[in-house]
Design a protein around this motif. Structure first.
Motif, short mmCIF file in Angstrom:
data_model
loop_
_atom_site.label_atom_id
_atom_site.label_comp_id
_atom_site.label_asym_id
_atom_site.label_seq_id
_atom_site.Cartn_x
_atom_site.Cartn_y
_atom_site.Cartn_z
N ARG A 226 0.93 -1.20 0.23
CA ARG A 226 -0.10 0.05 -0.11
C ARG A 226 0.94 1.33 0.00
O ARG A 226 1.78 1.51 0.85
N GLU A 227 0.60 2.07 -0.87
CA GLU A 227 1.55 3.34 -0.87
C GLU A 227 0.63 4.44 -0.65
O GLU A 227 -0.60 4.56 -0.91
N ASP B 42 -8.62 -1.86 -3.05
CA ASP B 42 -7.99 -0.71 -2.62
C ASP B 42 -6.96 0.01 -3.44
O ASP B 42 -5.94 -0.62 -3.95
N ASN C 136 -4.88 2.19 -3.24
CA ASN C 136 -3.67 2.59 -2.68
C ASN C 136 -2.54 1.35 -2.88
O ASN C 136 -1.66 1.49 -2.47
N ILE C 137 -3.10 0.35 -3.32
CA ILE C 137 -2.40 -1.01 -3.61
C ILE C 137 -1.44 -0.83 -4.88
O ILE C 137 -2.00 -0.76 -6.20
#
Length: 122
Positions: free
Chosen positions: A30-31, A62, A64-65
């Motif tokens: 996750r970023e 997600d 953000n992955i």
């Protein structure tokens, strides 16, 4: 091009690789604000000595992955043909942690298998 990863996460990933040895482990990164901050361990994964199997339908949605991570229980840190196939399907940055699971044995790659530098940030 380089990828940024939080120091605590980097050290945690090294420890996961050691803990799963002699099997591989895998996860999704996750970023947040351009830095990899968290790992999601593959849900209900089969972590074997030469591969990882999982059901992609179990992954959370997600946005953000932005990457993946997995270990190689051998000193060979280059992506295998199976890795490259997976990279091409998932996209993002892909980190491989090779045995003996030290800082120098960690490599990052783009979806097409090109190596990129890793910057560890505090």
């Amino acid at each position: 091009m380089k990828v940024k990863i939080r120091r605590e996460l980097f050290e945690y990933l090294l420890q996961l690789a050691r803990d799963f040895y002699p099997n591989e482990f895998g996860g999704f990164l996750r970023e947040i604000d351009g830095i990899f901050e968290e790992v999601l361990i593959i849900p209900k994964g089969h972590f074997g000595k030469r591969s990882i199997f999982f059901d992609p339908w179990l992954l959370p949605h997600d946005e953000n992955i932005k990457g993946t991570v997995h270990s190689h229980p051998t000193p060979y840190g280059r992506p295998s043909k199976a890795d490259l196939h997976f990279f091409s399907k998932f996209g993002g940055i892909h980190i491989i942690i090779a045995y003996p699971f030290e800082k120098w044995s960690v490599k990052a790659y783009t979806s097409d298998g090109k190596e990129v530098k890793i910057e560890i940030v505090d």
